[in-house]
Scaffold this active site. Structure first.
Site, mmCIF file in Angstrom:
data_model
loop_
_atom_site.group_PDB
_atom_site.id
_atom_site.type_symbol
_atom_site.label_atom_id
_atom_site.label_comp_id
_atom_site.label_asym_id
_atom_site.label_seq_id
_atom_site.Cartn_x
_atom_site.Cartn_y
_atom_site.Cartn_z
ATOM 1 C CE LYS A 77 -4.467 1.005 0.425
ATOM 2 N NZ LYS A 77 -5.627 0.314 -0.119
ATOM 3 N N GLY A 170 -21.079 5.844 4.521
ATOM 4 C CA GLY A 170 -20.162 6.300 3.476
ATOM 5 C C GLY A 170 -20.699 6.012 2.096
ATOM 6 N N GLY A 172 -19.321 6.829 -0.992
ATOM 7 C CA GLY A 172 -18.304 7.151 -1.981
ATOM 8 C C GLY A 172 -18.396 6.212 -3.173
ATOM 9 C CB VAL A 174 -17.249 1.077 -2.305
ATOM 10 C CG1 VAL A 174 -17.846 -0.303 -2.057
ATOM 11 C CG2 VAL A 174 -15.838 0.961 -2.827
#
Ligand code: NAI
Length: 340
Positions: A77, A170, A172, A174
Site C-alpha cells: 500500500k 459512506g 463514496g 463503493v
C-alpha cells in the site's frame, strides 16, 4: 499495529520531494505470492508516524486479501500525505517515478482520496499501475468492490437482500454503487455521509438519511461500513443492533476483541478483506490481462459461505478463520518455493 511491527515487512519507505511538496509512504508487506499490490490512499494525516502506521496496516490487509482472492500478488500500500490542497499533476508524476524506482515490487491503483484520472497521470511515469481500464478490462475498482460486497451481503443474509434493512456508512465510490444495487434489489436503506450531495443522491434511491454517529447502531439487519476503518470498537460491537456486518471499508475491526464480541453475540461479521476484494480482483486481472474477473468477484459469496460454515462448526470468530486461511495460502506457497 505499531511501528514495532516493521520486522514482518519486506520494505517500508518514506519519501519527500521538496520541489512539489509531495510526501508519501510505501509499505510493502509480504511478496511471497508476487509483487506487492494495493491502492494508494491520499489523506490528511496528523503526523508522518500516523501515515506510516496506516500504510503498514493497510498493506498487511492487502497481503491477506490478495492471498484469499487467489491472486498472484503480495500485499502493499502507498499513502500520500495530503496538505488539504488538491493533488497536482507534478506531484502525481513524481509519485509515478517513485513507484517506477521500486522496480516492479509495488503495483498501485486508486484508493480513498485518489481517482482514476489521477492514476492515469501516475501511469505516464510507470507501467506498475492498474485499475485504469484502458485495455478494455477492469477500470474503476469502486463498482467492482460494490458488486462483491453486494454478493457478500446476500450470502450473509442467507439469500436475497429484498426487504432487508441495510445501513450504509459512506456513499463514496463503493458505498453509492452498493446503495444503488441494494435499492434495485428491494432493500430498505439508511445512509450517512459527510457530503450533502451524496446524501441527496441516495435519497433519490429511496434511502433515509441518519446522523453520522447513529449509523452503526441503527435498527437494521445489515450494517455496511463503507467509509474508513477502525469503526468497530468493542463498544460499538456490544451495542450494534444488526445481525450482519458486511461492508467495504478496510480494517473495520478496531481490535480482535471487537471481532470476538460480534461473534459471541451471534452477529455475522464478513471479514473486510474477503468481502471487499472485488476491486483488487478486477484491477489484478486487468494488470495481468486476464479475462473472467466477474466470475471471481461473484465467488466472494462462496468464500464467505465457507468461512461462515467453518465458524459455525468450530465456534471461531470469522476474522480469525480468514486470517488462518490467508496464512495457510502464503505458508503453502513458501513451502512450495523452498521445495523447488
Ligand atoms: P471514497 O473516498 O470514494 O468514499 C468514502 C466516502 O465516505 C466519502 O463519500 C466520504 O465523504 C465518506 N465518509 C468519510 N468519513 C465518513 C464518516 N465518518 N461517516 C460517514 N461517511 C464518511 O472511498 P471508496 O473508494 O468508496 O472506499 C470506501 C472504503 O472502502 C474505504 O475504506 C476503502 O479503503 C475501502 N475499499 C475501497 C475499494 C475500492 O475499490 N474503492 C476496494 C476495497 C476497499
Amino acid at each position: 499495529m505499531t511501528e514495532s511491527d516493521f520486522g514482518e515487512f519486506h520494505r517500508i519507505e518514506s519519501r519527500a520531494d521538496r520541489r512539489t511538496g509531495l510526501r508519501a509512504v510505501f509499505a510493502l508487506h509480504d511478496l511471497t505470492l508476487g509483487p506487492a499490490t494495493g491502492g494508494v490512499r491520499r489523506w490528511r494525516y496528523a503526523s508522518e508516524d500516523d501515515a506510516v502506521v496506516d500504510a503498514m496496516r493497510l498493506a498487511r490487509g492487502m497481503t491477506r486479501k490478495n492471498a484469499l482472492a487467489g491472486l498472484p500478488f503480495g500485499g502493499g500500500k502507498a499513502v500520500i500525505m495530503s496538505d488539504g490542497a488538491p493533488v497536482t499533476k507534478a506531484q502525481l508524476r513524481v509519485f509515478g517515478r517513485w513507484i517506477d524506482e521500486l522496480g516492479g515490487e509495488y503495483i498501485s491503483a486508486e484508493d480513498v482520496g485518489m481517482r482514476v484520472e489521477h492514476m492515469v497521470e501516475v501511469r505516464k511515469e510507470t507501467r506498475f499501475v492498474t485499475g485504469i481500464g484502458d485495455r478494455g478490462l477492469g477500470g474503476h475498482p469502486g463498482p467492482k468492490t460494490a458488486r462483491g460486497v453486494f454478493r457478500g451481503i446476500e450470502v450473509s443474509l442467507g439469500g436475497s437482500a429484498s426487504g432487508a434493512r441495510v445501513a450504509v456508512q459512506g456513499l463514496g465510490a463503493v458505498g453509492m454503487a452498493l446503495a444503488e444495487m441494494l435499492a434495485a434489489a428491494g432493500a430498505r436503506l439508511v445512509v450517512t455521509d459527510l457530503d450533502a450531495d451524496r446524501l441527496e443522491a441516495a435519497e433519490r434511491l429511496g434511502a433515509k438519511r441518519c446522523a453520522l454517529h447513529d449509523v452503526l447502531l441503527a435498527d437494521v439487519d445489515v450494517v455496511a461500513p463503507c467509509a474508513l476503518g477502525q469503526v468497530l470498537t468493542p463498544e460499538v460491537a456490544r451495542a450494534l443492533k444488526g445481525r450482519v456486518v458486511a461492508g467495504s471499508a478496510n480494517n473495520q475491526l478496531a481490535s480482535d476483541e471487537a471481532g470476538r464480541i460480534l461473534h459471541d453475540r451471534g452477529i455475522r461479521y464478513a471479514p473486510d478483506y474477503v468481502i471487499n476484494a472485488g476491486g483488487i480482483i478486477s484491477a489484478g486481472y486487468e494488470y495481468l490481462g486476464w479475462m473472467g474477473a466477474e466470475i471471481q468477484i461473484d465467488a466472494i459469496g462462496a468464500r464467505l459461505e465457507a468461512i461462515y460454515r467453518e465458524s459455525a462448526a468450530t465456534r471461531e470468530p470469522t476474522h480469525e478463520i480468514a486470517e488462518r486461511m490467508a496464512a495457510g495460502v502464503i505458508d503453502r506457497a513458501r513451502a512450495r518455493r523452498t521445495a523447488a
